[in-house]
Design a protein around this motif. Sequence first.
Motif, PDB file in Angstrom:
ATOM      1  N   LYS A 249      20.336  -8.537  21.606  1.00 11.60           N
ATOM      2  CA  LYS A 249      19.227  -7.742  21.072  1.00 11.60           C
ATOM      3  C   LYS A 249      19.705  -6.307  20.844  1.00 11.60           C
ATOM      4  O   LYS A 249      20.105  -5.633  21.792  1.00 11.60           O
ATOM      5  N   ASP A 250      19.694  -5.881  19.593  1.00 12.97           N
ATOM      6  CA  ASP A 250      20.042  -4.492  19.243  1.00 12.97           C
ATOM      7  C   ASP A 250      21.396  -4.067  19.800  1.00 12.97           C
ATOM      8  O   ASP A 250      21.516  -3.080  20.534  1.00 12.97           O
ATOM      9  N   SER A 251      22.431  -4.843  19.507  1.00 10.35           N
ATOM     10  CA  SER A 251      23.829  -4.566  19.882  1.00 10.35           C
ATOM     11  C   SER A 251      24.079  -4.575  21.391  1.00 10.35           C
ATOM     12  O   SER A 251      25.086  -4.078  21.868  1.00 10.35           O
ATOM     13  N   THR A 252      23.146  -5.115  22.153  1.00  7.47           N
ATOM     14  CA  THR A 252      23.363  -5.340  23.586  1.00  7.47           C
ATOM     15  C   THR A 252      23.030  -6.789  23.910  1.00  7.47           C
ATOM     16  O   THR A 252      22.403  -7.500  23.124  1.00  7.47           O
ATOM     17  N   GLU A 261      26.681  -3.721  26.790  1.00  6.86           N
ATOM     18  CA  GLU A 261      27.000  -3.477  25.394  1.00  6.86           C
ATOM     19  C   GLU A 261      27.685  -4.698  24.804  1.00  6.86           C
ATOM     20  O   GLU A 261      28.485  -5.361  25.465  1.00  6.86           O
ATOM     21  N   LEU A 262      27.394  -4.999  23.562  1.00  7.24           N
ATOM     22  CA  LEU A 262      27.904  -6.207  22.923  1.00  7.24           C
ATOM     23  C   LEU A 262      29.322  -5.997  22.405  1.00  7.24           C
ATOM     24  O   LEU A 262      29.534  -5.206  21.474  1.00  7.24           O
ATOM     25  N   PRO A 263      30.335  -6.683  22.977  1.00  2.00           N
ATOM     26  CA  PRO A 263      31.693  -6.537  22.459  1.00  2.00           C
ATOM     27  C   PRO A 263      32.007  -7.544  21.363  1.00  2.00           C
ATOM     28  O   PRO A 263      33.059  -7.498  20.764  1.00  2.00           O
ATOM     29  N   ASP A 269      20.763 -10.845  16.263  1.00  2.00           N
ATOM     30  CA  ASP A 269      19.739 -10.765  17.297  1.00  2.00           C
ATOM     31  C   ASP A 269      19.193 -12.149  17.608  1.00  2.00           C
ATOM     32  O   ASP A 269      19.097 -13.016  16.734  1.00  2.00           O
ATOM     33  N   ALA A 270      18.840 -12.310  18.884  1.00  2.00           N
ATOM     34  CA  ALA A 270      18.257 -13.562  19.409  1.00  2.00           C
ATOM     35  C   ALA A 270      19.289 -14.674  19.588  1.00  2.00           C
ATOM     36  O   ALA A 270      18.947 -15.750  20.075  1.00  2.00           O
TER      37      ALA A 270
END
Length: 354
Positions: A249-252, A261-263, A269-270
């Motif tokens: 969700k929103d780069s996390t 944080e999304l690596p 999203d989702a």
Amino acid sequence: MAYLELTQIEKYYDSFHALKNIDLQVEKEEFVVFVGPSGCGKSTLLRTICGLETVSSGKIMLDGQDITYIHPSKRNLAMVFQNYALFPHLSVFDNIAFGLRVKPRHQRPSGRDIRDKVAKLLTLVRLEQMAARYPAQLSGGQRQRVALARALAVEPKILLLDEPFGALDAKVRQELRRWLRLLHDDIGITSVFVTHDQEEALELADRVVVMREGRVEQVGRPDEVYEYPATPFVYHFLGHVNVFQGCVKDSTVDFGAFSLELPLQDLPDASAAVAYVRPHLLELAHQPTKPPQFHATIEYITTAGPLVKVELATETGAVVHVEVSQEHYRRLGLRKGDEVFVKVKDVRMFPQQP
């Protein structure tokens, strides 16, 4: 060119696909360990190298020679099995000398040369005082050393070992694998070893080959495959790991109790992601610190050994395992029922597999 090179190895047993497109290289004097769960194909792969199994397709090259369909007796390889396979009616000396005495006449060493060679091997495997004993008079560890000496007597190009310590107790296994690694380095032989024991693989190998369902999942140095697993399977198989299910969700990635944080790239999203964290990469504290962290309750503590193992329950009911040093455990004064904050020091994430 590698000393041993396997190219597109396939093996079928009727409709069962045991080995699937195996490509692998082993360098001269390297110690390579095949590791994986039962039924993954590691012993089958070893047996195809030795010639005890014929490949369905593919090529096996050894020292520049194509040995794919050469008879096992012509490959100059030695195999050591879990069950020792010693001759019970022969002494330790005669068991070790057996492979030399059955060579063709034009290749067979003289009686004196055989005696000298066996004496050197007995010293090498630390059994000098037991040459006249029979296998039934030896411990399991001593029998396995006799089996190794017999294999080395014929000076094989590669020493192949199929779970050689599997029948031994944990302490003897640990002693023998350290001894085997030193022996390998001392004599400069090329070794290929099969085990299902992750600790054994990581301790022995120059390179580890992790196998799964007939395929090679990852190849690398022990520190590489442990610290940087290429797939979720390798994470699960090599050592203990905590698994957290999350949603992007929103780069996390939101894991409920904490977010990261999304690596990963190109995850909408989702979409689902899974985080893997080793128990020693979680840190306990009585007060909140910097994120990422989450709140949990201590359910169980095991204090035996150099590391204290702590089992936690998160606010969502998930079970989490943490390992801390004895010093850190005493400093925190941890007790069952304590509420603690768990800091995530390092984590790897993968997309959720469909």
